[in-house]
Write an enzyme that holds these catalytic residues in place. Structure first.
Site, mmCIF file in Angstrom:
data_model
loop_
_atom_site.group_PDB
_atom_site.id
_atom_site.type_symbol
_atom_site.label_atom_id
_atom_site.label_comp_id
_atom_site.label_asym_id
_atom_site.label_seq_id
_atom_site.Cartn_x
_atom_site.Cartn_y
_atom_site.Cartn_z
ATOM 1 N N ARG A 53 132.634 31.930 83.017
ATOM 2 C CA ARG A 53 132.641 31.050 81.833
ATOM 3 C C ARG A 53 133.927 31.287 81.048
ATOM 4 N NH1 ARG A 53 130.248 32.919 77.694
ATOM 5 N NH2 ARG A 53 128.327 33.555 78.742
ATOM 6 N N ASP A 82 144.048 11.367 72.232
ATOM 7 C CA ASP A 82 143.394 11.142 73.528
ATOM 8 C C ASP A 82 144.403 10.406 74.415
ATOM 9 O OD1 ASP A 82 141.903 10.164 75.675
ATOM 10 O OD2 ASP A 82 140.097 9.882 74.488
ATOM 11 N N LYS A 108 139.437 10.422 84.888
ATOM 12 C CA LYS A 108 140.105 9.137 85.088
ATOM 13 C C LYS A 108 141.365 9.321 85.960
ATOM 14 C CE LYS A 108 136.730 7.721 82.638
ATOM 15 N NZ LYS A 108 136.419 8.527 81.516
HETATM 16 C C1 PLP Z 1 139.623 7.244 76.572
HETATM 17 C C2 PLP Z 1 138.474 8.122 76.961
HETATM 18 N N1 PLP Z 1 138.324 9.303 76.352
HETATM 19 C C3 PLP Z 1 137.301 10.141 76.664
HETATM 20 C C4 PLP Z 1 136.354 9.783 77.593
HETATM 21 C C5 PLP Z 1 135.210 10.723 77.894
HETATM 22 O O1 PLP Z 1 135.430 11.392 79.092
HETATM 23 P P1 PLP Z 1 134.280 11.864 80.115
HETATM 24 O O2 PLP Z 1 133.591 10.636 80.629
HETATM 25 O O3 PLP Z 1 135.053 12.624 81.145
HETATM 26 O O4 PLP Z 1 133.349 12.725 79.334
HETATM 27 C C6 PLP Z 1 136.471 8.555 78.261
HETATM 28 C C7 PLP Z 1 135.467 8.164 79.274
HETATM 29 O O5 PLP Z 1 135.389 7.020 79.659
HETATM 30 C C8 PLP Z 1 137.560 7.704 77.921
HETATM 31 O O6 PLP Z 1 137.708 6.495 78.519
#
Ligand code: PLP
Length: 382
Positions: A46, A170, A195
């Site tokens: 962990r 993000d 992604k």
């Molecule tokens: C722009 C963006 N940020 C964060 C996330 C969240 O990621 P996760 O699905 O890996 O938890 C997503 C998921 O679609 C996303 O498109």
């Protein structure tokens, strides 16, 4: 190292015991200690695992950061960021963001006394006007999901620095190949590595990258104390995916460019949202801030209604109707009923996520097949 070399080599040395070129999947929960505290750098998985460490180092290098931290999902990484805050603290966030981020902010953290202001972040002065003595963080997602708005990271970073706030970005849509928020002054970069970084729709994983040692130590404490880590197999899959990130992104973008040109002229399409279009309000900023405009496209069908959008997404044959994005295969989604269904209708429509909006994650297939698929699906409206 240049970017395309870092994707393949950063954080990865041949395995010292066997010479294996590829980082092994260290499928272990614990590590031998010769005497209490006398170990080779790992005590418990962990806290740290060599496969995860290789990925964390790789991501830190790609984002021009110093420390990487990986989690079981993008949302697990978002959760760790907000746990830096205390009850009474406030966050200024873009109002056009991934629905799951909106959901964790409003349905989890508001109950713990953290307040979120969701605003359009088209200019940094507007962001500044929402700052008060409780504000601790600015949250930006750029390009935004799904409206493809562009937020000025450098300008937001200047506002954040002036008021002693953290700026979290993000960077999921852009990837570090196209945009490096830390270099533009952000404090924390977040990825849903599920992604483009993973790139093959076969793993769910999240990541943070920071430069500051204290911030990294606080986040590592949260990562270990709350335990939302990713496993070694998933770390390996993302490490492998990243090796082709730059090559895939170039193809995602050339396919997206051709599709945008086509959709823009199509009689069944009302409007196309893509920062590469000169008519896009964020085009000049995207050109300054990004290496390219990415592989995500949104568009509104003529008449902007729910039934027509659903007929089109249901008619695709090469594009697959599915949540998620960033894989080698093309995906289509209907944000109003899928990724953004957790945002109240009035609020979602105010940001442009109307019932007729379709989001495409353009894959790396042969462009002729993608163009043909889009044409035959849209023909249901003509
Ligand atoms: C722009 C963006 N940020 C964060 C996330 C969240 O990621 P996760 O699905 O890996 O938890 C997503 C998921 O679609 C996303 O498109």
């Amino acid at each position: 190292m240049k970017f395309g070399t870092k994707t393949i080599h950063a954080g990865q040395e041949p395995d010292p015991t066997t010479g294996a070129i590829m980082t092994p999947i260290y499928q272990t929960s614990t590590y031998i200690q010769a005497s209490p505290g006398d170990h080779k750098g790992y005590e418990y998985s962990r806290t740290g695992n060599p496969t995860r460490s290789a990925l964390e180092k790789n991501l830190a290098a790609l984002e021009n950061g110093v420390h990487g931290l990986c989690f079981g999902s993008g949302l697990g990484a978002i959760d760790a960021i907000i746990k830096l805050l205390s009850p009474g603290d406030e966050v200024i966030s873009t109002n056009d963001l991934y629905g799951g981020t909106y959901r964790i902010f409003t349905k989890i953290f508001e109950f713990y006394g953290i307040k979120f202001h969701f605003i359009g972040m088209d200019n940094a002065d507007k962001v500044e006007s929402y700052i008060n003595e409780n504000t601790k963080m600015i949250w930006a997602e750029t390009p935004t999901n799904p409206m493809m708005n562009i937020i000025d990271i450098k300008a937001c970073a200047q506002v954040a620095k002036k008021h002693g706030l953290l700026l979290a970005v993000d960077n999921t849509f852009a990837t570090p190949y196209l945009q490096q928020p830390l270099t533009l002054g952000a404090d924390i970069v977040l990825h849903s590595a599920t992604k483009y970084l993973g790139g093959h729709s076969d793993v769910v994983l999240g990541a943070l990258v920071v430069k500051n040692d204290d911030l990294a130590a606080r986040l590592a404490f949260i990562q270990n104390a709350t335990g939302a880590i990713c496993g070694p197999m998933d770390s390996f899959l993302v490490l492998r995916g990243i090796k082709t990130l730059h090559v895939r992104m170039d193809r995602h973008m050339s396919n997206a460019k051709a599709l945008v040109a086509h959709l823009n002229e199509h009689p069944a399409v009302e409007k196309v949202f893509y920062p590469g279009l000169e008519s896009h309000p964020g085009h000049a900023l995207a050109t300054r801030q990004m290496r390219g405009y990415g592989g995500m496209i949104s568009f509104v069908v003529k008449g902007d209604n729910h039934e027509d959008a659903v007929s089109v997404v249901s008619a695709f044959k090469v594009f697959t109707l599915a949540e998620s994005l960033g894989g080698v295969e093309s995906l289509a989604g209907h944000p109003a009923s899928m990724t953004h269904a957790s945002i109240p209708k009035a609020q979602r429509e105010a940001t442009g996520v109307t019932d007729g909006l379709i989001r495409l994650s353009v894959g790396i297939e042969d462009i002729q097949d993608l163009l043909h698929d889009v044409d035959s699906s849209l023909s249901v409206l003509l």
